[in-house]
Enzyme design. Structure first.
Site, PDB file in Angstrom:
ATOM      1  N   ARG A   1       0.837  -1.195   0.000  1.00  0.00           N
ATOM      2  CA  ARG A   1       0.000   0.000   0.000  1.00  0.00           C
ATOM      3  C   ARG A   1       0.874   1.248   0.000  1.00  0.00           C
ATOM      4  NH1 ARG A   1      -4.754   2.299  -1.374  1.00  0.00           N
ATOM      5  NH2 ARG A   1      -5.990   3.134   0.359  1.00  0.00           N
TER       6      ARG A   1
ATOM      7  N   THR B   1      -9.650   0.189 -10.023  1.00  0.00           N
ATOM      8  CA  THR B   1      -8.669  -0.711  -9.441  1.00  0.00           C
ATOM      9  C   THR B   1      -8.599  -1.892 -10.384  1.00  0.00           C
ATOM     10  OG1 THR B   1      -9.172   0.049  -7.185  1.00  0.00           O
ATOM     11  CG2 THR B   1      -8.230  -2.133  -7.334  1.00  0.00           C
TER      12      THR B   1
ATOM     13  N   GLU C   1      -6.240   4.181  -7.485  1.00  0.00           N
ATOM     14  CA  GLU C   1      -7.395   4.802  -6.837  1.00  0.00           C
ATOM     15  C   GLU C   1      -8.421   5.253  -7.871  1.00  0.00           C
ATOM     16  OE1 GLU C   1      -9.974   6.437  -3.779  1.00  0.00           O
ATOM     17  OE2 GLU C   1      -9.033   4.628  -4.450  1.00  0.00           O
TER      18      GLU C   1
ATOM     19  N   ASP D   1      -7.796   8.381   0.177  1.00  0.00           N
ATOM     20  CA  ASP D   1      -8.391   7.285   0.936  1.00  0.00           C
ATOM     21  C   ASP D   1      -8.282   7.525   2.444  1.00  0.00           C
ATOM     22  OD1 ASP D   1      -9.325   5.884  -1.171  1.00  0.00           O
ATOM     23  OD2 ASP D   1      -7.895   4.241  -1.054  1.00  0.00           O
TER      24      ASP D   1
ATOM     25  N   SER E   1      -7.868   0.909   3.015  1.00  0.00           N
ATOM     26  CA  SER E   1      -8.277   0.477   1.686  1.00  0.00           C
ATOM     27  C   SER E   1      -9.398  -0.538   1.809  1.00  0.00           C
ATOM     28  CB  SER E   1      -7.097  -0.158   0.955  1.00  0.00           C
ATOM     29  OG  SER E   1      -7.514  -0.778  -0.253  1.00  0.00           O
ATOM     30  N   SER E   2     -10.150  -0.709   0.731  1.00  0.00           N
ATOM     31  CA  SER E   2     -11.146  -1.778   0.658  1.00  0.00           C
ATOM     32  C   SER E   2     -10.683  -2.933  -0.215  1.00  0.00           C
ATOM     33  CB  SER E   2     -12.465  -1.233   0.110  1.00  0.00           C
ATOM     34  OG  SER E   2     -13.029  -0.311   0.999  1.00  0.00           O
TER      35      SER E   2
ATOM     36  N   GLY F   1     -13.472  -1.844  -7.488  1.00  0.00           N
ATOM     37  CA  GLY F   1     -14.792  -1.324  -7.188  1.00  0.00           C
ATOM     38  C   GLY F   1     -14.868  -0.384  -6.013  1.00  0.00           C
ATOM     39  N   GLY F   2     -13.742   0.189  -5.565  1.00  0.00           N
ATOM     40  CA  GLY F   2     -13.797   1.085  -4.418  1.00  0.00           C
ATOM     41  C   GLY F   2     -14.304   0.353  -3.196  1.00  0.00           C
TER      42      GLY F   2
END
Length: 585
Positions: free
Chosen positions: A114, A401, A421, A441, A465-466, A487-488
């Site tokens: 990340r 993403t 992002e 984010d 993050s997701s 997909g966020g």
């Protein structure tokens, strides 16, 4: 739990495996009738497989596997090609999360690649002179201010150094050649440029000239060369990731951020030089007879999905029809409760003491499940853990993403979700690639009512993050599924719904990916536009749901390891991805 934690050179966790029967759809489920989506055909293979977001990326990875390369080798080639052919979604200017299954040692590893906030970043990074966040979120996204230190290359290098078989330099050859000769612009890339998904891209050079030659968006079917990226990848192929994080290229990246024509940023060459990918222990829960494993914080994806499964285990999901109103209702309620905990407690564990064990405790999840009734609960509140007091920090994580899944000839598995992002990231382009806007984010406000937000900006911190790469193991400890999605924040629902489809509804990987989507991020229940789910809107409204019909553009890519050793892969019909493997025997 049926796994143990060991301490060796890396922190690692051993986990478990999959169903004993080949993938099959239940009798009451007709994929053609149930989705309303253009269908793709799942792919069988015997030895190796790649499922990735563009055909060129899948082919690049498959070529490496055909040469005897490992899953870690193929992943480097896939990400390099995605940098060229899917520039709006991921690339070496971003970061990601990796799950790696080592077939020889039967261990599952995770790598946190990340992005990090620059050392010069402070909690007021996105506040104006009056201490207020931007009135419009998009004002924070574009330009240098939103750029975090990229982590993707360090993470891939870490994996390839430990598990790779081929020389690093050979992993970039195909992409370098294609960047020089040109790749075919896809309809999706043209469409995203036409809708001006990134307004900043029209304002910032050299991105606007690259993506909008003569002031017009790139056209599908045309050939686009990127000699600057070819040069960058040559440097990295020869000098390793150090060629990116040190020297001339690092200086150019820092300069592009600091001198951005929109919102100059604080990234410095020293931030790149000091970046490190981190190996972390996976988070895993038992779900029925399976173990499901994912990324720990700073990803919220793993914990939030596992919380949802821990609650849904108390409901007869397997007895409910696929995507029935009852199943969707229970799913959305579990999602509400899990997102409430996510928004309050999850952040970078180096800065925030995340209550992971408490959030995944079986008794706690049973109590949370008891809050679910036959009516929509409305906005859920977070659970209370005595030693933790953080404020909610909700940010609109944007849905661009990529995810790819790889299985090599020795049974090693690589699942990586990677991102810059927003579509086209920060719109800051250097060296032929786009830089991320991952600092958005973070929560744009550092505290709420005087209480610190767990996900506030701090120097060197990794934003929540997701992203949620997942592997699933059967009760014999054998891996059976690897998957993930872009997909966020909706990634969490996309992946969780696919897991339910695989494990409870016995759908094969392609049918599970094809399934029409439902999401609820502790707010509106969204049903996928243009699918059969629209017909359930009235039923769900009667249960108290606020319904929105909308596009839910996932990009799921997954692989199943069948009991006979063959592989079966799926790619999302909502995007242009492809599955490639060796011919099945």
């Amino acid at each position: 739990m049926r796994y143990s934690i060991l301490a060796v050179l890396f922190t690692l966790t051993a986990c478990h495996s999959a169903p004993s029967t080949p993938p099959a759809s239940p009798l009451n489920y007709d994929p053609e009738a149930a989705t309303g989506l253009t269908q793709k055909t799942g792919v069988f293979a015997h030895h190796y497989m790649v499922s990735a977001a563009t055909p060129a990326a899948a082919q690049a990875g498959a070529e490496i596997l055909a040469q005897g390369g490992s899953a870690a080798d193929a992943a480097v080639a896939v990400q390099a090609m995605l940098t060229l052919t899917e520039p709006q979604s991921s690339g070496i200017g971003g970061g990601g999360f990796i799950l790696y299954w080592d077939a020889a040692t039967k261990q599952l590893y995770t790598i946190d690649a990340r992005e990090t906030a620059p050392q010069a970043a402070t909690p007021d990074l996105f506040l104006d002179e009056n201490g207020q966040p931007p009135q419009h979120f998009m004002a924070a996204v574009t330009g240098g201010r939103s750029v975090g230190t990229p982590g993707a290359l360090r993470g891939l290098e870490l994996a390839q150094q430990r598990w790779g078989k081929l020389p690093w330099e050979e992993l970039f050859t195909t992409t370098i050649t294609k960047a020089e000769q040109g790749f075919v612009v896809s309809p999706r890339l043209q469409r995203l440029l036409e809708i001006e998904m990134s307004p900043g891209l029209l304002e910032l050079s050299p991105g606007k000239e690259y993506f909008y030659p003569d002031g017009k968006p790139l056209q599908a079917g045309t050939i686009k060369r990127n000699p600057e990226l070819a040069h960058t990848l040559r440097l990295i192929a020869k000098g390793g990731a150090d060629a990116f994080y040190h020297g001339e290229l690092a200086e150019l990246i820092a300069q592009a951020v600091q001198q951005s024509q929109l919102h100059p940023g604080r990234l410095q060459a020293a931030d790149l030089a000091n970046y490190e990918a981190i190996v972390r222990a996976p988070v895993c829960v038992e779900y029925r007879v399976y173990d499901v494993c994912g990324m720990p914080p700073p990803s919220s994806g793993g914990i939030t999905i596992l919380q949802m499964l821990g609650m849904l285990e108390h409901f007869p999901m397997a007895e409910l029809d696929v995507n029935s109103a009852a199943a969707i209702h229970y799913f959305t309620q579990a999602s509400r409760l899990a997102f409430a905990d996510r928004d309050r407690y999850i952040g970078d564990p180096a800065f925030t003491d995340v209550p992971v064990a408490e959030m995944l405790d079986r008794d706690y999840l049973k109590r949370r499940a008891a809050l679910i009734s036959e009516q929509d609960m409305g906005r859920a509140t977070a659970g209370e853990f005595a030693a933790y007091a953080y404020a909610d920090g909700v940010t609109p994580e944007l849905p661009s993403t990529t995810h790819f899944s790889i299985v090599d000839g020795e049974g090693n598995i690589f699942a990586m979700t990677s991102s810059i992002e927003m579509g086209f990231g920060s719109a800051v382009m250097v060296g032929g690639f786009l830089l991320n806007n991952q600092l958005t984010d973070f929560s744009l406000v550092p505290e709420v009512d005087g209480v610190p937000v767990a996900n506030r900006v701090e120097p060197g911190k990794r934003p929540r993050s997701s992203m949620a790469p997942v592997m699933i193991f059967n009760d014999q400890g054998q891996p059976i599924h690897a998957l993930g999605s872009p997909g966020g924040a909706r990634i969490i629902n996309y992946v969780a719904q696919t897991i339910i489809a695989l494990l409870d509804w016995d759908l094969d990987m392609q049918a599970a990916i094809d399934l029409p989507h439902v999401t609820n991020l502790n707010g509106v229940t969204a049903l996928e536009q243009g699918t059969t789910l629209e017909a359930l809107a009235d039923d769900l409204r009667q249960r108290g749901h606020e319904i929105r019909i909308q596009d839910l553009n996932s990009g799921l890519h997954g692989i199943t390891i069948l009991p006979d050793g063959r592989l079966f892969g799926g790619a999302d019909p909502r995007r242009e991805g492809q599955v490639i493997g060796d011919p099945a025997h």
